[in-house]
Structures are given as structure tokens and as C-alpha cells.
Motif scaffolding. Structure first.
Motif, PDB file in Angstrom:
ATOM      1  N   ILE A 103      46.204  10.849  14.954  1.00  0.00           N
ATOM      2  CA  ILE A 103      46.065  10.139  16.231  1.00  0.00           C
ATOM      3  C   ILE A 103      46.569  10.971  17.409  1.00  0.00           C
ATOM      4  CG2 ILE A 103      46.850   8.119  17.529  1.00  0.00           C
ATOM      5  CD1 ILE A 103      46.632   6.499  14.964  1.00  0.00           C
ATOM      6  N   PRO A 104      47.741  11.620  17.330  1.00  0.00           N
ATOM      7  CA  PRO A 104      48.131  12.503  18.447  1.00  0.00           C
ATOM      8  C   PRO A 104      47.120  13.611  18.718  1.00  0.00           C
ATOM      9  CG  PRO A 104      50.011  12.067  17.035  1.00  0.00           C
ATOM     10  CD  PRO A 104      48.817  11.511  16.323  1.00  0.00           C
ATOM     11  N   GLY A 106      43.809  13.426  18.410  1.00  0.00           N
ATOM     12  CA  GLY A 106      42.744  12.846  19.214  1.00  0.00           C
ATOM     13  C   GLY A 106      43.197  12.486  20.610  1.00  0.00           C
ATOM     14  N   LEU A 107      44.428  11.967  20.734  1.00  0.00           N
ATOM     15  CA  LEU A 107      44.947  11.541  22.028  1.00  0.00           C
ATOM     16  C   LEU A 107      45.068  12.705  22.994  1.00  0.00           C
ATOM     17  CD1 LEU A 107      46.260   9.410  23.877  1.00  0.00           C
ATOM     18  CD2 LEU A 107      48.454   9.966  22.787  1.00  0.00           C
ATOM     19  N   PHE A 108      45.672  13.807  22.545  1.00  0.00           N
ATOM     20  CA  PHE A 108      45.866  14.938  23.448  1.00  0.00           C
ATOM     21  C   PHE A 108      44.565  15.682  23.728  1.00  0.00           C
ATOM     22  CE2 PHE A 108      50.319  14.343  22.126  1.00  0.00           C
ATOM     23  CZ  PHE A 108      50.886  14.251  23.390  1.00  0.00           C
ATOM     24  N   PHE A 110      41.800  14.027  24.237  1.00  0.00           N
ATOM     25  CA  PHE A 110      41.219  13.152  25.258  1.00  0.00           C
ATOM     26  C   PHE A 110      41.850  13.376  26.629  1.00  0.00           C
ATOM     27  CE2 PHE A 110      41.492   8.966  27.472  1.00  0.00           C
ATOM     28  CZ  PHE A 110      40.160   8.902  27.864  1.00  0.00           C
ATOM     29  N   ILE A 111      43.185  13.361  26.705  1.00  0.00           N
ATOM     30  CA  ILE A 111      43.825  13.463  28.023  1.00  0.00           C
ATOM     31  C   ILE A 111      43.708  14.869  28.608  1.00  0.00           C
ATOM     32  CG2 ILE A 111      45.425  11.596  27.465  1.00  0.00           C
ATOM     33  CD1 ILE A 111      47.613  13.644  27.125  1.00  0.00           C
ATOM     34  N   PHE A 140      48.201  19.659  22.157  1.00  0.00           N
ATOM     35  CA  PHE A 140      46.963  19.517  21.387  1.00  0.00           C
ATOM     36  C   PHE A 140      46.911  20.512  20.246  1.00  0.00           C
ATOM     37  CE2 PHE A 140      42.733  21.302  20.619  1.00  0.00           C
ATOM     38  CZ  PHE A 140      42.124  20.208  20.026  1.00  0.00           C
ATOM     39  N   GLY A 206      36.381  11.030  25.203  1.00  0.00           N
ATOM     40  CA  GLY A 206      36.751   9.806  24.507  1.00  0.00           C
ATOM     41  C   GLY A 206      35.936   9.608  23.237  1.00  0.00           C
ATOM     42  N   ALA A 209      36.966  12.274  20.666  1.00  0.00           N
ATOM     43  CA  ALA A 209      38.303  12.021  20.127  1.00  0.00           C
ATOM     44  C   ALA A 209      38.261  10.990  19.005  1.00  0.00           C
ATOM     45  CB  ALA A 209      39.242  11.561  21.239  1.00  0.00           C
ATOM     46  N   VAL A 210      37.546   9.885  19.226  1.00  0.00           N
ATOM     47  CA  VAL A 210      37.456   8.839  18.209  1.00  0.00           C
ATOM     48  C   VAL A 210      36.744   9.363  16.965  1.00  0.00           C
ATOM     49  CG1 VAL A 210      36.479   6.583  17.654  1.00  0.00           C
ATOM     50  CG2 VAL A 210      37.550   6.970  19.879  1.00  0.00           C
ATOM     51  N   VAL A 213      39.001  11.794  14.871  1.00  0.00           N
ATOM     52  CA  VAL A 213      40.176  11.269  14.178  1.00  0.00           C
ATOM     53  C   VAL A 213      39.791  10.536  12.891  1.00  0.00           C
ATOM     54  CG1 VAL A 213      42.018   9.542  14.329  1.00  0.00           C
ATOM     55  CG2 VAL A 213      41.644  11.150  16.212  1.00  0.00           C
TER      56      VAL A 213
END
Length: 472
Positions: A103-104, A106-108, A110-111, A140, A206, A209-210, A213
Motif C-alpha cells: 500500500i505505501p 501505491g500511495l507514494f 500516486f502522490i 517511493f 490513481g 496505483a490501484v 497494488v
């Protein structure tokens, strides 16, 4: 998830290590690399453009952001590889890292494609944005390595079978290349539907990222680690260097992989210039899709022939076809697009062996290292393998940039000078050719044949009191 320097020596599970893997296991393992293929492709094609044209960073600072990310990416590989080897967890020493990092990761990703508002003018004070993107890049790449390196180290832990390991890598790179193609198609669709530049990349990031993951969790769910406990002790960075560079077979694999990967990166980085300025094509994406699509199909073809002929012979055959393609790319007349696509098809046949064979050689090297040392150190070897992959990318881009600058290339000119056109043709033909020939020479002397690997497994099983492995 914990690590320990006092854990017992690793012991294999009771499942016979030579057992053939099910299709479900191979699919689950293969899909684990899909997210890496998607994110890496989007970053290679679009990140520099995004940082300069969308976020508004000066090109020098944008390039520095990329340098910071790659530099940290190379540093953290051996560190995380060693920690992964020493991890003790009820989820497994590889799976635990993959689960915690998914999850981190994908999150990093995305941002990293957002443009924050720092209440200042980026044209006069770009530093807040620079530090934002540099820090996000470091985070990331940290979590990318935390999932991708333990994932790669799963290969020898799923099976000891010589041919099954090649088959596993066929599935892995099929999903990886499919992910890269899917990411490019998604970018084209999203960009065609959204006019706002910032929103284009937010939506694309976005979605990627999904989709990047979810496969990690599918991989963990569908695979089972053979070795559930940690190595006997950890190694410092310099001890790791000593291990890998004192292992003769690994030095050959390093050379084979670096030669083929550097050739691929040189070709991939120069093909947009070749397509536009020599062939008169505005969009090189169809050429990339031709190469990657061919490579996907040939992964399974080469995997089949590897069972019959061995890894080294398959590498010889693939590289020979790739060499023919590189030679003709240099001599190809301007505007001959039909034959260009055929050469991309031919190169894709050979490039698939560059994906497949070196990565399927690494588990054999790890088995030999276990025979010599009594320890399983997948993380160490895979860390340096991944590090060299990134080194090949950096060297390839550097060489292309220097060649274009020295030759007088100017992006503002519609028609480039003859010296620049010659540099482009040399970079896509003779230069990769030199590295491919070096790879062939190294493969010829690679010491772990199928027969030698069978002997290694037999000795390992005798040492552990296990039944003798079965061989095809």
C-alpha cells in the motif's frame, strides 16, 4: 515482521523441492511483477515531462529529482536484500515485506504525480516543489524495493527444479511486459479524454496505483515460501560485495545480464530519436508495443526450448536474432517503416531471452552458494542483480545523452545535422551490438550447466537427508 542475527539455519519445508508447480502458483507468482512493470513504464515515458511541463520545475532540478531517486534506489537494494534474508515472520521472510510495502508503494506513486500548492511562485522559488518531489521519490523507491526485491527472491524458494525456474520467469515477465503495455494504452485513453494536464496525470496515477497494488496481494495469496526462517547471520554491505564478487558463476551472470540489459536500454532510449529524425514517425509507441508484444509471446516459446536445449543455448539463439536486427537498424534506409516493424519483431524475439535467461540463472547460482556456504542468501544476490539493472539504465541514458550532445543534436531543429543522424544510428546499431557480442562470449563460458546443477542439487539433498531430486 522482525529480523534476527541469531536465527537458526534455514530448513526447507517437507514438500519435495523438485515438485512441479501448479498453474495457479505460476500465475500468482507472475502477476506479482505486473505493478512494477506498470509503474516503471509510466515513469520512464512521462516523469521528466511531468516535472518540467506540468509541475513547472526547471529541467536541471527535474533531472536532479530523477537522479536522487535512482541513487537512493541503488543504495537501498543490498540493505533491504540483507534484511529480507534475515527476517523472521509467521507470514514468511519474503511475503511479510511484500505485504507491508504494497500500500505505501501505491500511495507514494500516486502522490508523486500531484502538484501541491505551496503558496509561492514556482518560477521564482522552485525549491519547495523540488524537495517535495525528491522526498516522494526517495519514499517511493524505498517501498518499491521493499516489495519487488523480496518478490524476485521468491523464485528459488518456490522450486529447486532447473526447468521450473525458467518457466516461473516466463510467467513473471509476461505479466511485467503486459503491465507496461497496459499502462501505455491507459495513458493514451486517459489523455484523449481529459484536457487538463494536471488532472490527466492525477487520474492516470490513481488508476495505475490501484492496479499495481492488487497484484502484490494476489501473489502472496497464491504462493508459498519454501524457506520459512532466516539465514544464520546478516552481512554488512562490504561483506555482501565480497560474497557476490567471489562467486564465479554470479560474475558471469552479472556480465551476461548487464550486457543484454545495457543493449536493451540503449535501444529503448534512442528509438524515439531514431523513429522521429530518421524514419519520420511522430509517435514511436507502436514500435515499443511491437517489441514488447513479441517478447511476451516468445517468453513461453523460449521457456519450452530451454527445457530441450538448456538455458545457455536458448540465450545464444535469441541473441543471434537480436544481433541481426541491430545490424539492419543501422543500414535501414530513411522512411522504410515496413521493414522497421519487422526488425522490431525480430529484436523482440531476442529481447525476450534477455528478460528470461539471466533471471533464471540466478537461482542456480544461489544453490551453488548454499552448497559452498550452507546458507540461503537470495536477498544478497537479487539485490545486486537489481542494482545492476538500474546501473544499466543510468549508463545507457548517459551514453545516449553524451553522444547526442557531442554530435550537435538540437531539439529545436526540424532537420538534424548529418553528424547527429549518424550518432543516432550508431547508438541504435553498432553500440548495442558490441555489448550483445560480449554477452554471448560470457554465456559460452558460464559454468553452471543443467548437468552441473543436477549435481549441486544432489549434494544439497544428501546433506539435508532429503530424497534425491528428480530430473527431466
Amino acid at each position: 515482521m522482525t529480523s534476527s542475527s541469531e536465527s537458526k539455519a534455514i530448513e526447507p519445508r517437507e514438500t519435495p523441492p523438485s515438485e512441479k508447480l501448479s498453474l495457479v502458483t505460476k500465475l500468482a507468482f507472475g502477476v506479482g511483477d505486473m505493478g512494477a512493470g506498470m509503474t516503471a513504464t509510466i515513469m520512464v515515458f512521462y516523469l521528466l515531462f511531468f516535472l518540467t511541463e506540468v509541475a513547472g520545475l526547471p529541467p536541471g532540478l527535474a533531472g536532479t529529482v530523477l537522479l536522487v531517486g535512482k541513487a537512493w534506489d541503488a543504495i537501498n537494494d543490498p540493505i533491504i536484500g540483507s534484511l529480507s534474508d534475515r527476517t523472521k515472520s509467521r507470514w514468511g521472510r519474503r511475503h511479510s515485506w511484500m505485504l507491508c510495502a504494497a500500500i505505501p508503494f501505491g500511495l507514494f506513486f500516486f502522490i508523486g504525480w500531484m502538484v501541491p500548492d505551496f503558496g509561492a511562485d514556482i518560477a521564482t522559488n522552485p525549491w519547495p516543489w523540488f524537495w517535495y518531489y525528491a522526498i516522494v521519490a526517495i519514499l517511493f523507491h524505498t517501498f518499491y524495493t521493499c516489495f519487488n526485491l523480496p518478490y524476485a527472491a521468491l523464485t528459488p524458494e518456490l522450486t529447486e527444479d532447473y526447468n521450473e525456474r525458467t518457466s516461473l520467469n516466463s510467467f513473471r515477465f509476461t505479466f511485467s511486459i503486459s503491465g507496461s503495455i497496459l499502462a501505455l494504452v491507459m495513458a493514451q485513453v486517459i489523455f484523449g479524454q481529459i484536457d487538463d494536464l494536471k488532472m490527466r496525470f492525477v487520474v492516470l496515477a490513481g488508476a495505475i496505483a490501484v492496479m499495481a497494488v492488487i497484484p502484490i496481494f494476489l501473489c502472496v495469496w497464491g504462493t508459498e515460501e519454501r524457506y520459512s526462517s532466516a539465514t544464520e547471520h546478516g552481512l554488512s554491505y562490504f561483506e555482501q560485495i565480497k560474497v557476490v564478487f567471489s562467486t564465479k558463476a554470479f560474475l558471469f551472470v552479472i556480465g551476461i545480464y548487464l550486457a543484454s540489459w545495457l543493449s536493451f536500454q540503449l535501444t529503448a532510449s534512442i528509438i524515439p530519436f531514431y523513429a522521429q529524425h530518421w524514419m519520420g514517425m511522430e509517435d514511436p509507441t507502436p514500435l515499443a508495443i511491437t517489441v514488447q508484444g513479441t517478447a511476451i509471446v516468445m517468453l513461453f516459446v523460449w521457456s519450452y526450448f530451454s527445457r530441450k536445449l538448456g538455458k545457455r543455448m536458448v540465450y545464444f539463439l535469441g541473441m543471434s536474432l537480436w544481433i541481426v536486427a541491430q545490424i539492419f537498424l543501422f543500414f535501414l534506409p530513411q522512411g522504410d517503416r515496413g521493414f522497421l516493424f519487422f526488425l522490431c519483431f525480430l529484436a523482440g524475439i531476442g529481447i525476450s531471452t534477455a528478460y528470461l535467461i539471466p533471471w533464471s540463472m540466478i537461482p542456480d547460482v544461489i544453490d551453488q552458494d548454499e552448497l559452498n556456504t550452507g546458507e540461503r542468501r537470495e536477498g544478497v544476490f537479487y539485490a545486486f542483480m537489481v542494482l545492476l539493472q538500474k546501473l544499466g539504465l543510468a549508463i545507457g541514458l548517459f551514453m545516449v545523452g553524451q553522444a547526442l550532445e557531442i554530435s550537435g543534436f538540437n531539439h529545436d531543429l526540424a532537420v538534424q545535422p548529418d553528424s547527429a543522424l549518424m550518432a543516432i544510428r550508431v547508438a541504435i546499431g553498432p553500440l548495442p551490438l558490441v555489448f550483445l557480442i560480449c554477452g554471448l562470449i560470457l554465456a559460452y563460458f558460464y559454468p553452471i550447466t543443467r548437468k552441473r546443477h543436477a549435481e549441486i542439487l544432489k549434494q544439497l539433498h544428501e546433506r539435508k537427508g532429503l530424497p534425491a531430486p528428480t530430473c527431466d
